[in-house]
Design a protein around this motif. Sequence first.
Motif, PDB file in Angstrom:
ATOM      1  N   LYS A 122     -46.448 -62.039  40.059  1.00  0.00           N
ATOM      2  CA  LYS A 122     -46.104 -63.239  40.027  1.00  0.00           C
ATOM      3  C   LYS A 122     -46.750 -64.045  38.918  1.00  0.00           C
ATOM      4  CE  LYS A 122     -47.136 -67.503  43.000  1.00  0.00           C
ATOM      5  NZ  LYS A 122     -47.823 -67.986  44.248  1.00  0.00           N
ATOM      6  N   GLY A 123     -45.750 -64.568  37.990  1.00  0.00           N
ATOM      7  CA  GLY A 123     -46.218 -65.198  36.931  1.00  0.00           C
ATOM      8  C   GLY A 123     -46.163 -66.730  36.766  1.00  0.00           C
ATOM      9  N   MET A 124     -46.921 -67.726  36.111  1.00  0.00           N
ATOM     10  CA  MET A 124     -46.484 -69.130  36.159  1.00  0.00           C
ATOM     11  C   MET A 124     -47.261 -69.540  34.995  1.00  0.00           C
ATOM     12  SD  MET A 124     -47.704 -72.379  36.395  1.00  0.00           S
ATOM     13  CE  MET A 124     -49.306 -71.899  37.375  1.00  0.00           C
TER      14      MET A 124
ATOM     15  N   VAL B 221     -42.108 -70.643  37.333  1.00  0.00           N
ATOM     16  CA  VAL B 221     -43.036 -69.735  38.176  1.00  0.00           C
ATOM     17  C   VAL B 221     -41.920 -68.723  38.810  1.00  0.00           C
ATOM     18  CG1 VAL B 221     -43.069 -71.050  40.534  1.00  0.00           C
ATOM     19  CG2 VAL B 221     -44.384 -69.209  40.188  1.00  0.00           C
ATOM     20  N   LEU B 222     -42.327 -67.310  38.320  1.00  0.00           N
ATOM     21  CA  LEU B 222     -41.391 -66.216  38.940  1.00  0.00           C
ATOM     22  C   LEU B 222     -42.245 -65.221  39.821  1.00  0.00           C
ATOM     23  CD1 LEU B 222     -38.602 -64.672  39.065  1.00  0.00           C
ATOM     24  CD2 LEU B 222     -39.315 -63.719  36.728  1.00  0.00           C
ATOM     25  N   ASP B 223     -41.778 -64.836  40.966  1.00  0.00           N
ATOM     26  CA  ASP B 223     -42.388 -63.757  41.767  1.00  0.00           C
ATOM     27  C   ASP B 223     -41.463 -62.788  41.974  1.00  0.00           C
ATOM     28  OD1 ASP B 223     -44.186 -62.434  43.139  1.00  0.00           O
ATOM     29  OD2 ASP B 223     -44.454 -63.925  44.825  1.00  0.00           O
ATOM     30  N   ALA B 224     -41.464 -61.522  41.243  1.00  0.00           N
ATOM     31  CA  ALA B 224     -40.597 -60.529  41.480  1.00  0.00           C
ATOM     32  C   ALA B 224     -41.487 -59.392  42.393  1.00  0.00           C
ATOM     33  CB  ALA B 224     -40.244 -60.139  40.169  1.00  0.00           C
TER      34      ALA B 224
ATOM     35  N   LEU C 110     -36.476 -62.023  44.657  1.00  0.00           N
ATOM     36  CA  LEU C 110     -36.913 -62.660  43.577  1.00  0.00           C
ATOM     37  C   LEU C 110     -37.031 -64.198  43.909  1.00  0.00           C
ATOM     38  CD1 LEU C 110     -34.544 -61.363  40.912  1.00  0.00           C
ATOM     39  CD2 LEU C 110     -36.809 -60.613  41.003  1.00  0.00           C
ATOM     40  N   PHE C 111     -38.250 -64.731  43.381  1.00  0.00           N
ATOM     41  CA  PHE C 111     -38.592 -66.063  43.529  1.00  0.00           C
ATOM     42  C   PHE C 111     -38.756 -66.796  42.397  1.00  0.00           C
ATOM     43  CE2 PHE C 111     -41.918 -69.551  43.539  1.00  0.00           C
ATOM     44  CZ  PHE C 111     -41.566 -70.408  44.968  1.00  0.00           C
TER      45      PHE C 111
END
Length: 655
Positions: free
Chosen positions: A176-178, A156-159, A145-146
């Motif tokens: 990856k959503g931002m 921003v989340l990168d799973a 998880l970023f």
Amino acid sequence: MKKIYFLFLALALVNNLFSQDPKIKKEKIKQPSGSDSLTINRVSSKVDKNKIAPITDYIITDYKGDISFIDTTLSIQKEYKFNYLRKDNFNLIEFANKGQAYNTLSHDFDEINTVPLFGARARHFNYFEVEDMHYYKVPTPTTELFYRTGMQQGQVLDAFLTLNTTERFNFSIAYKGMRSIGNYQRHLTSTGNFRFTSNYTSKNERYQAKAHIVMQDLLNQESGGLRDQDLENFTVGSEEFLDRGVFTPNLNNAENMLKGKRFYINHSYDIFRAKDSVVNALSLLNTTKLEDKSFRFSQPTATTAFFGDAFSSIINDLVTLEHFSTSFAALYENDLLGKLSFGIQYDNYNYGYDRITFIDNQAIVNRLKGAVVGLLASYTKRFKSFTLSGNGNLNLTGDFQGYNLNSKLHYKLNKDFDVEGYFNLNSALPNFNALLNQSSYVNYNWDNSSNFSNVDKQQIGADINSDKYGAAKVEFGNILNYTYFTDISVGTSEPKNIKPIQANNPINYIKIELSKEIGYRNFGLDNRVLYQKITNGDGVLNVPDFVIRSSLYYSNEFFKKSLFLQTGVTFNYFTAYNMNGYDPLLAEFYVQNETVLGGFPRLDFFINAKVRQTRIYLKAEHFNSSLTGYDYFAAPNYPYRDFIIRFGLVWNFFL
């Protein structure tokens, strides 16, 4: 076309039907230098719980087949990559809001394409290309998880999740959503990148397949930058304008969106395999890619004062590209001859618009359609400490003539010192939007498909790497028919008029880059300096003479080594130059020679920590903004970001 999509989906998922094998074979792989040797993880609960899986069992393979490992360490290099792109952005300068665009401080002319690329290149920094995809093999389900905070409202989340259903089949899924509003009006950005990969090896290990599916959309509101009359209020730091939301943008109703979906498979079958210590193998290779892209610029009401006259009051420009590519090759390997492959490649393209535009009673063609057939080959041979490698392809038939050749000679002097020399040749037509563009704005219509020549690039250079002495890179390049965008309305009272142009004279350049990290006890000093000089390209290819980054930091372990802490300051600087301007309708940067920008320092203070498999990042970005002056821009009329505190983390789970 939809039937082909479903065929690719079936190819990517079919191997998941194999029955589950809970026991994961341990491969003998050397521990990589710099990896986290302390990180070990229990395997699946169905396996003996007393067994452990070292981090080197969590294997990552890139599109070339090179292997690396999941890395949970915390280092200064990880600090450089903790950003929206998740890449080291040393040669980029960001716009004020995350996800907007990046101006380029140094260009890499190492493209390998022999057919034109899709336009809107300013939207492609966060677009996952084939080269950005990775494939996995893991002994246990693995998650990463970023997370990072955005500007004003947003983050921003990168799973990411990957697991092996059997020893031979792996799949991964990631999103990856931002979304970030930003501090200025009309700066909203919203992006989504969905990725699915699969990695399969047959039981007899003769057949191997790597496939991926990617679906992406990148939306930007476009402000057109600050108005000329507001630039002084920004640069002098007027107190009433420190709230950036009070600035009136040039555009108040414009947005653009890049969309893309790609289906890709790279697989091979070994007809003959290596036996014992004698290498004599023959394999069949196939790579197939189907990609659709679209770019839309829209306004409910035209802004003729900014873009010029328009055919209609409502702007809805849409361009699409369908690109199908497949190649078949045979790979022969012999202990005397080395590795040699030879094959054929087929490209089919359909680029254009669903309308016909007339300028001065002349119709502008609305589509470029056709096919290209070419040859491809590669070669690799090791001679003791030397490794010679090369690959190339040549278009034989079709409307697009082009070729590409990349050759490398690598020499390993000892464990600490290696040198790699390279020579590259590339010839291809400019990007599609330089060849053909249509818009509801009159000035943004052209057809150069019959009068633009191939852009020819030649590069020769060398990379020197040493843990003890640092790294150095030297590159010389020559470009013929360099193609760029520029504003031909400069010096007149007319609105902006961006056009693609090919340079009449060759462009020569030299790049010298040095980097070295120095350590003393718990302190570290990491330096990277780039010098570049353009000759015969004044006013055509503009870059700063120097780009500099230096980080001074302190690292140590606390609480019986359960916490690793790293804190320091990073200094970034590039010399002033005629920085490229940004055009929101094309989503392209263009050459301008009227405004000199740059020459401002950027100081970032960071505190990073690692607890088990979690890395925590806290940064005060550009904390010197109010101390060293407000004359900081990422492009003409587009300010760089002000001081802001950002927080984020990267968290790995090994089940």
